[in-house]
Scaffold this active site. Structure first.
Site, PDB file in Angstrom:
ATOM      1  N   SER A  65      -5.658  19.820  25.994  1.00  0.00           N
ATOM      2  CA  SER A  65      -4.714  20.374  24.998  1.00  0.00           C
ATOM      3  C   SER A  65      -4.202  21.664  25.382  1.00  0.00           C
ATOM      4  CB  SER A  65      -5.354  20.343  23.604  1.00  0.00           C
ATOM      5  OG  SER A  65      -6.610  20.874  23.864  1.00  0.00           O
ATOM      6  N   ARG A  89      -3.163  22.911  28.337  1.00  0.00           N
ATOM      7  CA  ARG A  89      -2.248  22.856  29.200  1.00  0.00           C
ATOM      8  C   ARG A  89      -0.986  22.216  28.281  1.00  0.00           C
ATOM      9  NH1 ARG A  89      -0.169  18.919  33.604  1.00  0.00           N
ATOM     10  NH2 ARG A  89       1.051  20.301  34.958  1.00  0.00           N
ATOM     11  N   ARG A  90      -1.102  21.574  27.241  1.00  0.00           N
ATOM     12  CA  ARG A  90       0.080  21.098  26.463  1.00  0.00           C
ATOM     13  C   ARG A  90       0.405  22.189  25.647  1.00  0.00           C
ATOM     14  NH1 ARG A  90      -3.591  16.734  25.341  1.00  0.00           N
ATOM     15  NH2 ARG A  90      -3.555  17.449  23.338  1.00  0.00           N
ATOM     16  N   ARG A 135     -12.789  24.481  16.686  1.00  0.00           N
ATOM     17  CA  ARG A 135     -11.846  24.598  17.747  1.00  0.00           C
ATOM     18  C   ARG A 135     -11.717  25.935  18.358  1.00  0.00           C
ATOM     19  NH1 ARG A 135      -9.543  19.848  18.640  1.00  0.00           N
ATOM     20  NH2 ARG A 135      -7.736  20.929  19.255  1.00  0.00           N
ATOM     21  N   GLY A 194     -10.364  21.338  21.573  1.00  0.00           N
ATOM     22  CA  GLY A 194     -11.571  20.936  21.226  1.00  0.00           C
ATOM     23  C   GLY A 194     -12.686  21.425  22.231  1.00  0.00           C
ATOM     24  N   ASP A 195     -12.324  21.235  23.410  1.00  0.00           N
ATOM     25  CA  ASP A 195     -13.079  21.689  24.653  1.00  0.00           C
ATOM     26  C   ASP A 195     -12.405  22.368  25.550  1.00  0.00           C
ATOM     27  OD1 ASP A 195     -11.595  19.537  25.762  1.00  0.00           O
ATOM     28  OD2 ASP A 195     -13.209  18.373  26.185  1.00  0.00           O
ATOM     29  N   VAL A 196     -13.002  22.625  26.828  1.00  0.00           N
ATOM     30  CA  VAL A 196     -12.008  23.250  27.986  1.00  0.00           C
ATOM     31  C   VAL A 196     -12.151  22.376  29.156  1.00  0.00           C
ATOM     32  CG1 VAL A 196     -11.529  25.016  29.423  1.00  0.00           C
ATOM     33  CG2 VAL A 196     -12.611  25.660  27.138  1.00  0.00           C
ATOM     34  N   ASP A 197     -11.125  21.735  29.557  1.00  0.00           N
ATOM     35  CA  ASP A 197     -11.261  20.853  30.668  1.00  0.00           C
ATOM     36  C   ASP A 197     -10.664  21.422  31.800  1.00  0.00           C
ATOM     37  OD1 ASP A 197     -11.449  18.247  29.020  1.00  0.00           O
ATOM     38  OD2 ASP A 197      -9.537  19.078  28.036  1.00  0.00           O
ATOM     39  N   LYS A 215       0.761  -1.331  -0.032  1.00  0.00           N
ATOM     40  CA  LYS A 215      -0.098  -0.074   0.005  1.00  0.00           C
ATOM     41  C   LYS A 215       0.826   1.212  -0.051  1.00  0.00           C
ATOM     42  CE  LYS A 215      -4.458  -1.820   1.520  1.00  0.00           C
ATOM     43  NZ  LYS A 215      -4.330  -3.226   1.812  1.00  0.00           N
TER      44      LYS A 215
HETATM   45  N1  DCP Z   1      -8.084  11.233  27.939  1.00  0.00           N
HETATM   46  C1  DCP Z   1      -7.621   9.976  27.814  1.00  0.00           C
HETATM   47  N2  DCP Z   1      -7.783   8.860  27.018  1.00  0.00           N
HETATM   48  C2  DCP Z   1      -9.325   9.215  26.615  1.00  0.00           C
HETATM   49  C3  DCP Z   1      -9.789  10.396  26.721  1.00  0.00           C
HETATM   50  C4  DCP Z   1      -9.101  11.434  27.319  1.00  0.00           C
HETATM   51  O1  DCP Z   1      -6.363   9.706  28.221  1.00  0.00           O
HETATM   52  N3  DCP Z   1      -9.826   8.285  25.790  1.00  0.00           N
HETATM   53  C5  DCP Z   1      -7.360  12.228  28.559  1.00  0.00           C
HETATM   54  C6  DCP Z   1      -6.166  12.829  28.022  1.00  0.00           C
HETATM   55  C7  DCP Z   1      -6.559  13.978  27.293  1.00  0.00           C
HETATM   56  C8  DCP Z   1      -7.647  14.491  28.433  1.00  0.00           C
HETATM   57  O2  DCP Z   1      -8.109  13.204  28.999  1.00  0.00           O
HETATM   58  O3  DCP Z   1      -5.569  14.980  27.070  1.00  0.00           O
HETATM   59  C9  DCP Z   1      -8.729  15.433  27.759  1.00  0.00           C
HETATM   60  O4  DCP Z   1      -9.459  14.862  27.090  1.00  0.00           O
HETATM   61  P1  DCP Z   1     -10.051  15.550  25.666  1.00  0.00           P
HETATM   62  O5  DCP Z   1     -10.833  14.577  24.993  1.00  0.00           O
HETATM   63  O6  DCP Z   1     -10.552  16.999  26.115  1.00  0.00           O
HETATM   64  O7  DCP Z   1      -8.722  15.646  24.851  1.00  0.00           O
HETATM   65  P2  DCP Z   1      -7.616  16.965  24.514  1.00  0.00           P
HETATM   66  O8  DCP Z   1      -7.927  18.138  25.840  1.00  0.00           O
HETATM   67  O9  DCP Z   1      -6.096  16.202  24.674  1.00  0.00           O
HETATM   68  O10 DCP Z   1      -7.917  17.576  23.208  1.00  0.00           O
HETATM   69  P3  DCP Z   1      -8.999  18.583  22.654  1.00  0.00           P
HETATM   70  O11 DCP Z   1      -8.289  19.851  22.315  1.00  0.00           O
HETATM   71  O12 DCP Z   1      -9.496  17.841  21.373  1.00  0.00           O
HETATM   72  O13 DCP Z   1      -9.923  18.941  23.650  1.00  0.00           O
HETATM   73 MG    MG Z   2      -9.781  18.963  25.969  1.00  0.00          MG
END
Ligand code: DCP
Ligand code: MG
Length: 340
Positions: A180, A182-183, A149, A189-192, A73
């Site tokens: 994301s 904090r990274r 986003r 995608g959302d606010v945690d 592939k």
């Molecule tokens: N998480 C995980 N496994 C999953 C879902 C989430 O380990 N199946 C952990 C890691 C993610 C965090 O929870 O970083 C937050 O989940 P999000 O779905 O909000 O992902 P992110 O914040 O990393 O990305 P986004 O910008 O899409 O929200």
């Molecule tokens: Mg998130």
């Protein structure tokens, strides 16, 4: 546990091959073909490490984790700039509908497949013909909102609103935006929100957040809908919902995660992610005879003859993120370097 920043993609000579393989992997992921998904994920990871363009089947076969069919592939992508197998899936109306339905908040494979089997193909089919829960309706009505986003400055605006509302009730509560943001991501995608209070019980924290702060944020038309929540009297620790910034019509996903102060280190690792980093650090823990979850780092569980759990494992560390890295023998990795 190598350092990743997620920025190497564009400069990789195999970027186009990786892009097409990733689309194929996403297809297998959607259709629940677990082993194929894993094979593609491993091949993509191996290809990302190459500094030279892989053009022939023979070159691809020499790479660990790439078998004969995948190597074929890769050659096809390089020579034709496309993959016939992938294009076949793009014409499949059921797959197109499946891709769409899986984008609805809270909808997984079983629900999406059920709708496909009932003959539904569009969001309008679902809205007019299917029996939907309130959350499914919200998920469909706001499918584009939730997919939008959130720029970093808007994430920070959400942060100010939530922080002010919480501190009005109790200035000792500590709020961290995880995920994301904090990274260091430029958008999310959302606010945690990770919420804790030193020297307070979870019951106290739950009562303040769930019984006072959240109702007040609804009153101020910041919060719009609760998607999933624990009640103040249950032992749950999360609230998932939707919010809008003042003057904006876009609904975004917001999570409140309530964490005992003693577990903040493990919770920060879990809720900072990303999910692939979490998977690999957990795997590393289990290889070293330990177990990592969002509550702490533990000695491994003792198992009986039928692999059943005999003990819970003893807690090694939960409060301090850096100490958990140390006990795992992993050099400290700041959140921006946890992009895998
Ligand atoms: N998480 C995980 N496994 C999953 C879902 C989430 O380990 N199946 C952990 C890691 C993610 C965090 O929870 O970083 C937050 O989940 P999000 O779905 O909000 O992902 P992110 O914040 O990393 O990305 P986004 O910008 O899409 O929200
Ligand atoms: Mg998130």
């Amino acid at each position: 546990m190598e350092k990743h920043t997620g920025t190497e993609d564009e400069s990789n000579p195999n970027a186009r091959t990786i892009e097409v393989l990733k689309q194929m992997m996403d297809y297998y992921d959607r259709t629940n073909e677990h082993w194929k998904t894993i094979a593609y994920r491993k091949a993509i990871a191996a290809l990302k490490k190459r500094t030279r363009k892989i053009t022939t089947k023979e070159e691809a076969l020499a790479i660990p984790f790439i078998g004969s069919r995948l190597a074929g592939k890769i050659e096809e992508i390089v020579f034709t700039n496309r993959l016939r197998r992938l294009e076949n899936t793009n014409f499949d109306s059921a797959d197109i509908a499946l891709q769409l339905f899986l984008k609805i908040y809270g909808v997984g494979h079983s629900q999406a497949s059920l709708w496909i089997n009932q003959g539904h193909r569009t969001l309008n089919d679902l809205l007019t013909k299917a029996t939907l829960t309130t959350n499914q309706k919200i998920g469909i009505e706001h499918i584009d909102d939730f997919a939008t986003r959130i720029p970093r400055d808007e994430v920070e605006h959400h942060g100010r609103i939530v922080r002010n509302a919480i501190h009005k009730e109790d200035p000792a509560i500590e709020i961290t935006i995880g995920g994301s943001c904090r990274r260091g991501a430029p958008d999310s995608g959302d606010v945690d929100f990770i919420i804790t209070k030193p020297d307070a019980s979870m019951e106290t924290l739950r009562t303040i957040i769930l019984d006072t702060v959240i109702p007040s944020l609804f009153q101020h038309h910041y919060l719009r809908h609760a998607l999933a929540s624990s009640t103040a009297r249950s032992d749950g620790s999360k609230w998932h919902g939707c919010a809008t910034l003042p003057g904006s019509k876009i609904w975004h996903r917001i999570d409140f995660l309530l964490v005992p102060h003693a577990e903040m280190g493990a919770a920060l690792i879990y809720f900072t992610g990303n999910d692939i980093f979490n998977r690999s650090i957990r795997l590393l823990a289990s290889r070293k005879g330990m177990r990592l979850n969002q509550r702490g780092l533990w000695t491994d569980v003792l198992r009986g003859g039928k692999r059943e759990r005999m003990t819970q494992g003893a807690l090694l560390e939960s409060r301090d993120e850096r100490k958990i890295f140390g006990l795992l023998g992993v050099p400290w990795r700041p959140p921006e370097h946890r992009v895998c």
